[in-house]
Design an enzyme around this catalytic site. Structure first.
Site, mmCIF file in Angstrom:
data_model
loop_
_atom_site.group_PDB
_atom_site.id
_atom_site.type_symbol
_atom_site.label_atom_id
_atom_site.label_comp_id
_atom_site.label_asym_id
_atom_site.label_seq_id
_atom_site.Cartn_x
_atom_site.Cartn_y
_atom_site.Cartn_z
ATOM 1 N N HIS A 184 3.700 0.199 1.563
ATOM 2 C CA HIS A 184 2.653 0.385 2.577
ATOM 3 C C HIS A 184 1.404 1.033 1.978
ATOM 4 O O HIS A 184 0.292 0.774 2.436
ATOM 5 C CB HIS A 184 3.171 1.256 3.713
ATOM 6 C CG HIS A 184 4.065 0.553 4.683
ATOM 7 N ND1 HIS A 184 3.588 -0.132 5.778
ATOM 8 C CD2 HIS A 184 5.409 0.437 4.743
ATOM 9 C CE1 HIS A 184 4.600 -0.631 6.474
ATOM 10 N NE2 HIS A 184 5.721 -0.304 5.857
ATOM 11 N N ASP A 242 4.475 -3.158 9.354
ATOM 12 C CA ASP A 242 5.680 -3.140 10.186
ATOM 13 C C ASP A 242 5.285 -3.667 11.555
ATOM 14 O O ASP A 242 4.350 -3.141 12.187
ATOM 15 C CB ASP A 242 6.230 -1.718 10.331
ATOM 16 C CG ASP A 242 6.779 -1.152 9.035
ATOM 17 O OD1 ASP A 242 7.048 -1.944 8.102
ATOM 18 O OD2 ASP A 242 6.930 0.077 8.947
ATOM 19 N N GLU A 278 14.858 -4.740 6.365
ATOM 20 C CA GLU A 278 14.147 -4.312 7.571
ATOM 21 C C GLU A 278 13.503 -5.522 8.242
ATOM 22 O O GLU A 278 12.556 -6.097 7.694
ATOM 23 C CB GLU A 278 13.063 -3.275 7.217
ATOM 24 C CG GLU A 278 13.614 -1.997 6.614
ATOM 25 C CD GLU A 278 12.534 -1.024 6.183
ATOM 26 O OE1 GLU A 278 12.888 0.105 5.800
ATOM 27 O OE2 GLU A 278 11.324 -1.389 6.204
ATOM 28 N N HIS A 287 9.527 -5.471 8.482
ATOM 29 C CA HIS A 287 8.718 -5.120 7.304
ATOM 30 C C HIS A 287 8.280 -6.382 6.556
ATOM 31 O O HIS A 287 9.117 -7.139 6.059
ATOM 32 C CB HIS A 287 9.573 -4.225 6.396
ATOM 33 C CG HIS A 287 8.901 -3.761 5.139
ATOM 34 N ND1 HIS A 287 8.650 -2.430 4.888
ATOM 35 C CD2 HIS A 287 8.453 -4.427 4.041
ATOM 36 C CE1 HIS A 287 8.098 -2.294 3.695
ATOM 37 N NE2 HIS A 287 7.959 -3.505 3.159
#
Length: 267
Positions: A150, A157, A239, A242
């Site tokens: 990130h 996200d 995830e 993500h």
């Protein structure tokens, strides 16, 4: 007398130097870093994408606002923002919208995560975000790391919302916590489609292709994945929320400018 006078002169010079050092102004902290020109606020590229930024609030796995988040603002590299716009354009035609939870994340925020993970006594939000994981395992199991993609600016996200979007009730600290993998009707009432777990759920059920996720939940994950893959994003298998736009503009740089409007002012 000459030797004594010389000694006095040395002492006087030393006292003058000491006073000058003592009276010197304290060095001022430098200005906050700004984002490079390649970064933009997502809202300036596509204001229709819903933003529910979690880390400026207490509704996250730590239970407190995260360092470096001055505003609930999604900041991304320009190519990533435009790719999200392309995905959103296609989704709107089908009655859906993207909703982002986190975008660019300053390194100071990641450092905050690391400090929290090392404080084994702080389990304020365990009941919702990591009910089945011992906090001593957060690093070993990959839920917390000292660096995050990130911070490079091309990772986001996000989830899907069926339109028209219902309002999300405000989070109230102290309310009873429900596990992030509980049925959707029991979890925190997010207005997104059912993905099988809530956002930031520290559990293997969050793995995008976990075989225990079936039916509508699995279809929703695959719909999101297909839409974003078509726009140039790559999913992190652990995830479902993500995604990273490829190729990244800054594949090796971890930025630390704050999440604030001034960071991208004029971009």
């Amino acid at each position: 007398m000459t030797g004594l006078a010389s000694a006095f002169r040395v002492l006087a010079a030393a006292a003058t130097t000491l006073l000058a050092v003592t009276a010197a102004p304290t060095a001022q902290a430098g200005p906050e870093p700004k984002a490079p020109e390649e970064f933009v606020a997502l809202g300036s590229v596509d204001p229709t994408i819903i933003q529910e930024m979690r880390y400026p609030t207490a509704h996250n796995f730590m239970g407190v606002p995260v360092d470096g988040y001055r505003k609930p603002l999604c900041i991304l590299t320009r190519p990533a923002a435009h790719a999200l716009h392309d995905a959103q354009t296609r989704l709107l035609r089908r009655g859906y919208s993207l909703k982002v939870y986190d975008c660019y994340r300053p390194q100071r925020a990641v450092d905050h995560f690391v400090r929290w993970a090392k404080d084994l006594d702080d389990e304020t939000m365990k009941g919702e975000f990591y009910p089945g994981v011992d906090k001593t395992r957060l690093f070993a199991d990959g839920y917390i790391a000292e660096k995050s993609g990130h911070s490079r600016g091309s990772t986001v996200d996000l989830t899907l919302v069926k339109l028209p979007a219902a309002p999300t009730p405000p989070y109230r600290p102290g309310n009873p916590q429900v596990p992030c993998y509980a049925p959707a009707a029991e979890r925190f009432p997010d207005n997104s489609v059912d993905m099988g777990t809530g956002y930031d759920c520290f559990d293997t059920l969050s793995h995008t292709d976990d075989p225990r996720i079936r039916g509508t939940q699995r279809a929703n994950r695959q719909f999101l994945k297909k839409t974003l893959s078509d726009a140039g994003f790559v999913n992190l298998a652990e995830e479902w929320w993500h995604y990273t736009f490829k190729p990244e503009l800054f594949p090796d740089t971890y930025f630390d400018f704050p999440v604030a409007r001034r960071s991208v002012a004029g971009h």
